[in-house]
Design an enzyme around this catalytic site. Structure first.
Site, PDB file in Angstrom:
ATOM      1  NE  ARG A  25      -1.822  -2.130   2.857  1.00 42.32           N
ATOM      2  CZ  ARG A  25      -1.766  -3.396   2.451  1.00 42.32           C
ATOM      3  NH1 ARG A  25      -2.643  -3.821   1.586  1.00 42.32           N
ATOM      4  NH2 ARG A  25      -0.861  -4.222   2.913  1.00 42.32           N
ATOM      5  CB  THR A  26       3.409   2.594   2.328  1.00 40.92           C
ATOM      6  OG1 THR A  26       2.622   2.272   3.477  1.00 40.92           O
ATOM      7  CG2 THR A  26       4.060   3.943   2.556  1.00 40.92           C
ATOM      8  CE  LYS A  79      26.232  -3.655  -6.700  1.00 41.20           C
ATOM      9  NZ  LYS A  79      26.280  -2.740  -7.868  1.00 41.20           N
ATOM     10  NE  ARG A 135       7.238   1.218   4.970  1.00 42.55           N
ATOM     11  CZ  ARG A 135       5.982   0.776   5.057  1.00 42.55           C
ATOM     12  NH1 ARG A 135       5.707  -0.476   4.739  1.00 42.55           N
ATOM     13  NH2 ARG A 135       5.019   1.573   5.436  1.00 42.55           N
ATOM     14  CG  HIS A 184       3.833   4.846   8.533  1.00 40.08           C
ATOM     15  ND1 HIS A 184       3.966   5.605   7.390  1.00 40.08           N
ATOM     16  CD2 HIS A 184       3.397   3.631   8.119  1.00 40.08           C
ATOM     17  CE1 HIS A 184       3.632   4.875   6.345  1.00 40.08           C
ATOM     18  NE2 HIS A 184       3.288   3.670   6.756  1.00 40.08           N
TER      19      HIS A 184
END
Length: 320
Positions: free
Chosen positions: A53-54, A82, A103, A131
């Site tokens: 969703r986000t 890496k 995120r 959030h």
């Protein structure tokens, strides 16, 4: 807000938050008119942990504003494999884009990213911390349901320890004031002390901690359900023991007020029975739509692109 990173909603004034909610309503009613607002802009979605969703909401928001999107969904797809640091990734990506949504599973990662970037960074969730754009979606849903975001009894149920959506919402509602929180959780997943401290520091807000949902559901204006988050547990036995502690079904919902709103940041696992979806009190898919709208409002604001025909609520306060 032009050029401003948003790591927590504390980065914004109350007037700016109210204006974003107002913008989201305007966008919903004028989708065609705003569809070229961010033409020529590019958003980077840097998602170091899974999201449906986000991530799609951030990306759809920019696409609906006429911009474009680049990015990755999963740390395994990035140069972090890496050994590249977040700071170096952001210094690099800042040369490509106008705004970044990030995120990350570690608390504080979004703040580190914002300090390294030369473009605005929006926190799309950092570990169990914050959030902010989910909170904007929550506030927009409360506004549409009640015409206000305070003078409410708000129950929050489930994983209140690791639930970053819960922490963001409580802290922001405290800024608006006049909210009574009912914190419903097992002992192992209680609300962190720093969030309790925020409630205690707000004279017009109060809280009570309880274990039994059925005993308090009839008092609530809002019930914010959360899933027990498997990815936050070190011990799977603890997760399995706690995951089914609270399940909202028709029987429990029958004890609630006729106009109580049921919110959930999603994804749900089994904490809300599918039968509840058809109840008019279910507001969680409405939250999804509102999430896209508030992200459209936020993205256009931080890059400095004006929505055609939009007039701010309080122009002087919003610019502060």
């Amino acid at each position: 807000m032009i050029g401003k990173s948003v790591i927590s909603l504390d980065d914004l004034s109350i007037a700016q938050i109210q204006d974003l909610l107002h913008k989201a309503q305007y966008i919903d009613a004028h989708r065609k008119e705003v569809s070229h607002t961010c033409e020529g802009r590019v958003l980077a979605t840097l998602f170091y942990e899974p999201s449906t969703r986000t991530r799609l909401s951030f990306e759809t928001a920019m696409l609906r504003l006429g911009g474009k999107v680049i990015g990755f969904a999963g740390a395994q797809l990035a140069s972090v494999t890496k050994g590249e640091t977040i700071s170096d990734t952001l210094k690099t990506v800042s040369n490509y884009v106008d705004v970044v949504a990030i995120r990350h599973p570690k608390e504080g990662a979004a703040l580190v990213a914002s300090r390294a970037a030369s473009v605005p960074v929006i926190n799309a969730g950092d570990g169990g911390h914050m959030h902010p754009t989910q909170t904007l979606a929550d506030l927009a849903t409360l506004q549409s349901r009640f015409g206000r975001v305070n003078n409410l009894i708000v129950g929050l149920c489930g994983d209140l320890m690791f639930g970053r959506t819960v922490h963001s919402l409580i802290e922001t509602l405290c800024r608006f004031g006049n909210v009574r929180f009912v914190l419903i959780s097992p002992e192992e997943l209680k609300t962190p002390q720093y969030v309790i401290d925020r409630i205690n520091a707000t004279p017009t807000c109060s809280y009570v901690e309880v274990r039994d949902l059925a005993s308090v559901i009839g008092d609530l204006d809002v019930l914010y359900m959360t899933r027990v988050q498997k990815e936050r547990f070190f011990n799977e036995d603890d997760y399995l023991r706690l995951r089914d502690t609270y399940i909202l079904d028709e029987d429990k919902l029958s004890l609630a007020k006729p106009h109580m709103a049921v919110l959930h940041p999603l994804p749900r696992v089994n904490e809300i029975a599918v039968e509840v979806d058809d109840d008019p009190r279910a507001a969680y898919f409405e939250q999804v739509k509102n999430g896209m709208l508030v992200r459209m409002a936020l993205e256009s604001s931080v890059v400095g692109d004006d929505l055609p025909g939009y007039e701010p609520l309080n122009p002087k306060e919003v610019q502060a």
